[in-house]
Design a protein around this motif. Structure first.
Motif, PDB file in Angstrom:
ATOM      1  N   GLY A  94      12.589  -0.093   1.823  1.00  0.00           N
ATOM      2  CA  GLY A  94      13.712  -1.009   1.691  1.00  0.00           C
ATOM      3  C   GLY A  94      13.406  -2.234   0.849  1.00  0.00           C
ATOM      4  O   GLY A  94      14.258  -3.112   0.696  1.00  0.00           O
ATOM      5  N   ILE A  95      12.199  -2.295   0.297  1.00  0.00           N
ATOM      6  CA  ILE A  95      11.800  -3.468  -0.501  1.00  0.00           C
ATOM      7  C   ILE A  95      11.229  -3.004  -1.837  1.00  0.00           C
ATOM      8  O   ILE A  95      10.342  -2.145  -1.878  1.00  0.00           O
ATOM      9  CB  ILE A  95      10.738  -4.324   0.232  1.00  0.00           C
ATOM     10  CG1 ILE A  95      11.231  -4.712   1.634  1.00  0.00           C
ATOM     11  CG2 ILE A  95      10.411  -5.571  -0.579  1.00  0.00           C
ATOM     12  CD1 ILE A  95      10.172  -5.414   2.471  1.00  0.00           C
ATOM     13  N   LYS A  96      11.717  -3.575  -2.912  1.00  0.00           N
ATOM     14  CA  LYS A  96      11.180  -3.338  -4.246  1.00  0.00           C
ATOM     15  C   LYS A  96      10.503  -4.624  -4.727  1.00  0.00           C
ATOM     16  O   LYS A  96      10.923  -5.727  -4.357  1.00  0.00           O
ATOM     17  CB  LYS A  96      12.289  -2.942  -5.233  1.00  0.00           C
ATOM     18  CG  LYS A  96      13.012  -1.660  -4.860  1.00  0.00           C
ATOM     19  CD  LYS A  96      12.079  -0.473  -4.924  1.00  0.00           C
ATOM     20  CE  LYS A  96      12.805   0.818  -4.588  1.00  0.00           C
ATOM     21  NZ  LYS A  96      11.884   1.983  -4.575  1.00  0.00           N
ATOM     22  N   VAL A  97       9.477  -4.482  -5.537  1.00  0.00           N
ATOM     23  CA  VAL A  97       8.762  -5.643  -6.064  1.00  0.00           C
ATOM     24  C   VAL A  97       8.725  -5.553  -7.581  1.00  0.00           C
ATOM     25  O   VAL A  97       8.293  -4.555  -8.158  1.00  0.00           O
ATOM     26  CB  VAL A  97       7.315  -5.730  -5.519  1.00  0.00           C
ATOM     27  CG1 VAL A  97       6.608  -6.945  -6.108  1.00  0.00           C
ATOM     28  CG2 VAL A  97       7.318  -5.795  -3.996  1.00  0.00           C
ATOM     29  N   GLU A  98       9.197  -6.609  -8.206  1.00  0.00           N
ATOM     30  CA  GLU A  98       9.198  -6.706  -9.667  1.00  0.00           C
ATOM     31  C   GLU A  98       8.102  -7.684 -10.080  1.00  0.00           C
ATOM     32  O   GLU A  98       8.176  -8.875  -9.770  1.00  0.00           O
ATOM     33  CB  GLU A  98      10.565  -7.204 -10.145  1.00  0.00           C
ATOM     34  CG  GLU A  98      10.724  -7.298 -11.640  1.00  0.00           C
ATOM     35  CD  GLU A  98      12.091  -7.832 -12.024  1.00  0.00           C
ATOM     36  OE1 GLU A  98      12.242  -9.085 -12.057  1.00  0.00           O
ATOM     37  OE2 GLU A  98      13.010  -7.027 -12.247  1.00  0.00           O
ATOM     38  N   GLU A  99       7.062  -7.167 -10.729  1.00  0.00           N
ATOM     39  CA  GLU A  99       5.958  -8.055 -11.123  1.00  0.00           C
ATOM     40  C   GLU A  99       6.275  -8.720 -12.460  1.00  0.00           C
ATOM     41  O   GLU A  99       6.824  -8.099 -13.362  1.00  0.00           O
ATOM     42  CB  GLU A  99       4.632  -7.289 -11.160  1.00  0.00           C
ATOM     43  CG  GLU A  99       4.609  -6.014 -12.022  1.00  0.00           C
ATOM     44  CD  GLU A  99       4.219  -6.258 -13.470  1.00  0.00           C
ATOM     45  OE1 GLU A  99       3.852  -7.408 -13.803  1.00  0.00           O
ATOM     46  OE2 GLU A  99       4.303  -5.307 -14.256  1.00  0.00           O
ATOM     47  N   ARG A 100       5.935  -9.983 -12.557  1.00  0.00           N
ATOM     48  CA  ARG A 100       6.174 -10.760 -13.780  1.00  0.00           C
ATOM     49  C   ARG A 100       4.892 -11.483 -14.184  1.00  0.00           C
ATOM     50  O   ARG A 100       4.444 -12.406 -13.497  1.00  0.00           O
ATOM     51  CB  ARG A 100       7.279 -11.787 -13.549  1.00  0.00           C
ATOM     52  CG  ARG A 100       8.670 -11.199 -13.354  1.00  0.00           C
ATOM     53  CD  ARG A 100       9.299 -10.807 -14.676  1.00  0.00           C
ATOM     54  NE  ARG A 100      10.685 -10.366 -14.490  1.00  0.00           N
ATOM     55  CZ  ARG A 100      11.746 -11.164 -14.550  1.00  0.00           C
ATOM     56  NH1 ARG A 100      11.561 -12.462 -14.722  1.00  0.00           N
ATOM     57  NH2 ARG A 100      12.949 -10.674 -14.395  1.00  0.00           N
ATOM     58  N   TYR A 101       4.324 -11.093 -15.309  1.00  0.00           N
ATOM     59  CA  TYR A 101       3.121 -11.752 -15.828  1.00  0.00           C
ATOM     60  C   TYR A 101       3.483 -13.120 -16.398  1.00  0.00           C
ATOM     61  O   TYR A 101       4.476 -13.266 -17.112  1.00  0.00           O
ATOM     62  CB  TYR A 101       2.483 -10.880 -16.916  1.00  0.00           C
ATOM     63  CG  TYR A 101       1.470 -11.609 -17.764  1.00  0.00           C
ATOM     64  CD1 TYR A 101       0.238 -11.991 -17.237  1.00  0.00           C
ATOM     65  CD2 TYR A 101       1.749 -11.940 -19.095  1.00  0.00           C
ATOM     66  CE1 TYR A 101      -0.696 -12.673 -18.009  1.00  0.00           C
ATOM     67  CE2 TYR A 101       0.830 -12.610 -19.879  1.00  0.00           C
ATOM     68  CZ  TYR A 101      -0.396 -12.979 -19.326  1.00  0.00           C
ATOM     69  OH  TYR A 101      -1.308 -13.658 -20.093  1.00  0.00           O
ATOM     70  N   GLN A 102       2.638 -14.130 -16.085  1.00  0.00           N
ATOM     71  CA  GLN A 102       2.831 -15.484 -16.599  1.00  0.00           C
ATOM     72  C   GLN A 102       1.646 -15.852 -17.506  1.00  0.00           C
ATOM     73  O   GLN A 102       0.504 -15.868 -17.053  1.00  0.00           O
ATOM     74  CB  GLN A 102       2.924 -16.486 -15.449  1.00  0.00           C
ATOM     75  CG  GLN A 102       4.032 -16.175 -14.456  1.00  0.00           C
ATOM     76  CD  GLN A 102       5.400 -16.180 -15.094  1.00  0.00           C
ATOM     77  OE1 GLN A 102       5.792 -17.146 -15.748  1.00  0.00           O
ATOM     78  NE2 GLN A 102       6.152 -15.095 -14.918  1.00  0.00           N
ATOM     79  N   PRO A 103       1.889 -16.107 -18.780  1.00  0.00           N
ATOM     80  CA  PRO A 103       0.791 -16.434 -19.698  1.00  0.00           C
ATOM     81  C   PRO A 103       0.199 -17.811 -19.447  1.00  0.00           C
ATOM     82  O   PRO A 103       0.768 -18.630 -18.738  1.00  0.00           O
ATOM     83  CB  PRO A 103       1.468 -16.361 -21.077  1.00  0.00           C
ATOM     84  CG  PRO A 103       2.905 -16.670 -20.803  1.00  0.00           C
ATOM     85  CD  PRO A 103       3.199 -16.088 -19.440  1.00  0.00           C
ATOM     86  N   ASN A 104      -0.961 -18.034 -20.033  1.00  0.00           N
ATOM     87  CA  ASN A 104      -1.690 -19.299 -19.935  1.00  0.00           C
ATOM     88  C   ASN A 104      -2.142 -19.587 -18.511  1.00  0.00           C
ATOM     89  O   ASN A 104      -2.150 -20.730 -18.056  1.00  0.00           O
ATOM     90  CB  ASN A 104      -0.871 -20.469 -20.477  1.00  0.00           C
ATOM     91  CG  ASN A 104      -1.742 -21.697 -20.720  1.00  0.00           C
ATOM     92  OD1 ASN A 104      -2.949 -21.582 -20.968  1.00  0.00           O
ATOM     93  ND2 ASN A 104      -1.153 -22.884 -20.636  1.00  0.00           N
ATOM     94  N   ALA A 105      -2.518 -18.522 -17.803  1.00  0.00           N
ATOM     95  CA  ALA A 105      -3.163 -18.619 -16.495  1.00  0.00           C
ATOM     96  C   ALA A 105      -2.351 -19.488 -15.521  1.00  0.00           C
ATOM     97  O   ALA A 105      -1.129 -19.537 -15.570  1.00  0.00           O
ATOM     98  CB  ALA A 105      -4.593 -19.117 -16.650  1.00  0.00           C
ATOM     99  N   TYR A 106      -3.060 -20.195 -14.633  1.00  0.00           N
ATOM    100  CA  TYR A 106      -2.379 -20.917 -13.551  1.00  0.00           C
ATOM    101  C   TYR A 106      -1.564 -22.099 -14.063  1.00  0.00           C
ATOM    102  O   TYR A 106      -0.526 -22.432 -13.499  1.00  0.00           O
ATOM    103  CB  TYR A 106      -3.405 -21.397 -12.523  1.00  0.00           C
ATOM    104  CG  TYR A 106      -4.135 -20.267 -11.846  1.00  0.00           C
ATOM    105  CD1 TYR A 106      -3.439 -19.278 -11.150  1.00  0.00           C
ATOM    106  CD2 TYR A 106      -5.524 -20.171 -11.911  1.00  0.00           C
ATOM    107  CE1 TYR A 106      -4.107 -18.231 -10.545  1.00  0.00           C
ATOM    108  CE2 TYR A 106      -6.199 -19.124 -11.296  1.00  0.00           C
ATOM    109  CZ  TYR A 106      -5.482 -18.152 -10.619  1.00  0.00           C
ATOM    110  OH  TYR A 106      -6.145 -17.119 -10.018  1.00  0.00           O
ATOM    111  N   THR A 107      -2.014 -22.715 -15.153  1.00  0.00           N
ATOM    112  CA  THR A 107      -1.259 -23.836 -15.703  1.00  0.00           C
ATOM    113  C   THR A 107       0.087 -23.360 -16.231  1.00  0.00           C
ATOM    114  O   THR A 107       1.133 -23.964 -15.968  1.00  0.00           O
ATOM    115  CB  THR A 107      -2.049 -24.532 -16.816  1.00  0.00           C
ATOM    116  OG1 THR A 107      -3.320 -24.943 -16.313  1.00  0.00           O
ATOM    117  CG2 THR A 107      -1.299 -25.745 -17.336  1.00  0.00           C
ATOM    118  N   GLY A 108       0.066 -22.256 -16.981  1.00  0.00           N
ATOM    119  CA  GLY A 108       1.311 -21.711 -17.506  1.00  0.00           C
ATOM    120  C   GLY A 108       2.247 -21.261 -16.403  1.00  0.00           C
ATOM    121  O   GLY A 108       3.463 -21.477 -16.481  1.00  0.00           O
ATOM    122  N   LEU A 109       1.691 -20.632 -15.366  1.00  0.00           N
ATOM    123  CA  LEU A 109       2.516 -20.198 -14.238  1.00  0.00           C
ATOM    124  C   LEU A 109       3.195 -21.390 -13.573  1.00  0.00           C
ATOM    125  O   LEU A 109       4.399 -21.348 -13.287  1.00  0.00           O
ATOM    126  CB  LEU A 109       1.660 -19.435 -13.226  1.00  0.00           C
ATOM    127  CG  LEU A 109       2.393 -18.809 -12.034  1.00  0.00           C
ATOM    128  CD1 LEU A 109       1.681 -17.542 -11.558  1.00  0.00           C
ATOM    129  CD2 LEU A 109       2.526 -19.776 -10.865  1.00  0.00           C
TER     130      LEU A 109
END
Length: 412
Positions: free
Chosen positions: A50-65
């Motif tokens: 009942g749960i789907k997960v959409e992964e999203r990559y964030q560039p520039n490591a933790y600062t960019g995220l």
């Protein structure tokens, strides 16, 4: 009439049974944990249809995220779960509308899950006694090296240097006999490696004076550590570039060592297979001083607004931090599992750790782990960026620090 009512009942049931789709923000690339992220999501979705997960990559490591997260929050479209770097947990706790992990555990069940973790592990995700994020990834900095390049330079790959002075001598011999660089220390705007360098020389990024926190980067110990690094770069013994360029140089055989996170272990082993023999050793020390290595990695923070999404996010987090989840994560990256017993359990990681000497290096360094410094206050992110710019200037020779490598040290 019956058909009409039946239509709406069926539609209502379909709507009620529609899966929740979570958005999961992470920093993992194809060569840095993304295959493991996808495997974890597949297994979680299999167990939770009942749960789907959409992964999203964030560039520039933790600062960019973090920067992208602030923009998403301002737009009213926050992700559900994010990998928050330990250095930014305090900043996020003080400035962003997160949902505390303890609140999720009490509301949706899971307090027993939290009791599986040692107090010092849970402390990685705490700010002022509140568990703001679930500790997830834990790494320390190790020294990967090219054993083949060592042999070409006449060095013994079974006896890598243990100190910075030892690496200086080795780098000089590598340069003279092969024309290659000896050292590459990871350079990113999260200042993780810079802090490892400074703290291992007895310095600190923050110090307490008269009840106030003040920057510690203007101390003799900090300036000497940065001066040593800048000196290696100026002498042509170390490469002073950002991560992407440095990693490519190491993979191409242009630099003998790559000092970076154990979390890159799986990716580097795959990328160097057939190119050269990859080995690893501990992070160098300043003579007999004990190392102090910031705990790299991240905690999982929740920003869902809807209670149903919060419950689904908590289920996802519990899976990621389960024995099965940690086993997939450690094998697919190199991160140290936060349940130490997994490394001794034949059902999980015992055989894997025994056969992987690089992974053991990080485990052996755990006693030297210290908290990753988070600059406090609303200007914490700006302070971190200012330090990164100063380090770049030092490596570029625009400012000098350390009595051995220029004029008497001064703050950069």
């Amino acid at each position: 009439m019956k058909a009409f009512l039946g239509f709406w009942v069926a539609a209502g049931l379909a709507l009620a049974q529609a899966p929740i789709t979570l958005q999961y923000w992470h920093i993992n690339t194809e060569a840095f944990g993304l295959p493991a992220v996808k495997e974890l999501i597949r297994e979680f979705e299999r167990q939770n249809p009942g749960i789907k997960v959409e992964e999203r990559y964030q560039p520039n490591a933790y600062t960019g995220l973090l920067q992208n997260l602030q923009a998403a929050l301002a737009a009213g479209t926050p992700p559900d779960v994010v990998q928050m770097g330990y250095l930014y947990t305090r900043y996020a706790a003080k400035n962003l509308p997160y949902v505390p992990i303890e609140q999720l555990a009490k509301r949706f069940g899971g307090e027993r899950h939290l009791r599986r973790f040692a107090p010092n592990i849970l402390a990685l995700g705490q700010v002022d006694g509140v568990l703001v994020g679930m500790p997830y990834s834990l790494s320390n900095i190790v020294t990967y090296y090219n054993a083949d390049l060592f042999r070409r330079a006449g060095l013994d790959p079974d006896r890598p240097p243990a100190t910075w002075e030892g690496w200086r001598r080795a780098a000089r011999q590598i340069k003279e006999r092969t024309g290659k660089y000896g050292v590459y220390l990871i350079l990113l705007d999260d200042n993780w490696a810079v802090e490892a360098l400074i703290r291992s020389n007895g310095g600190t990024l923050l110090r307490c004076e008269d009840g106030f926190l003040r920057a510690g980067v203007d101390t003799k110990e900090a300036a000497e550590a940065l001066g040593m690094w800048a000196g290696l770069v100026r002498e042509g013994l170390a490469l002073g570039v950002i991560l992407q360029q440095g990693e490519q140089a190491f993979l191409a055989g242009e630099v003998a060592s790559f000092m970076t996170t154990i979390a890159r272990r799986a990716g580097l082993q795959e990328q160097t297979r057939g190119r050269f023999e990859l080995r690893a050793t501990r992070f160098p020390t300043f003579g007999g001083k004990p190392p102090a290595l910031p705990a790299g990695g991240n905690a999982l923070m929740v920003f869902s607004k809807d209670p149903k999404r919060q419950e689904a996010a908590w289920k996802f987090i519990q899976f990621l931090t389960s024995p099965d989840g940690f086993t997939i994560w450690t094998k697919g990256t190199g991160y140290v599992p936060l349940l130490p017993e997994l490394s001794r359990d034949p059902r999980y990681l015992k055989e894997f750790v025994e056969k992987n000497p690089i992974q053991r290096v990080a485990i052996e360094q755990l006693p030297f782990t210290v908290p990753w410094t988070s600059f406090p206050g609303p200007n914490g992110l700006a302070a971190s960026q200012a330090l990164f710019r100063a380090v770049q200037k030092a490596l570029a020779g625009q400012v000098y620090c350390g009595p051995k490598f220029g004029p008497p040290y001064r703050s950069v």
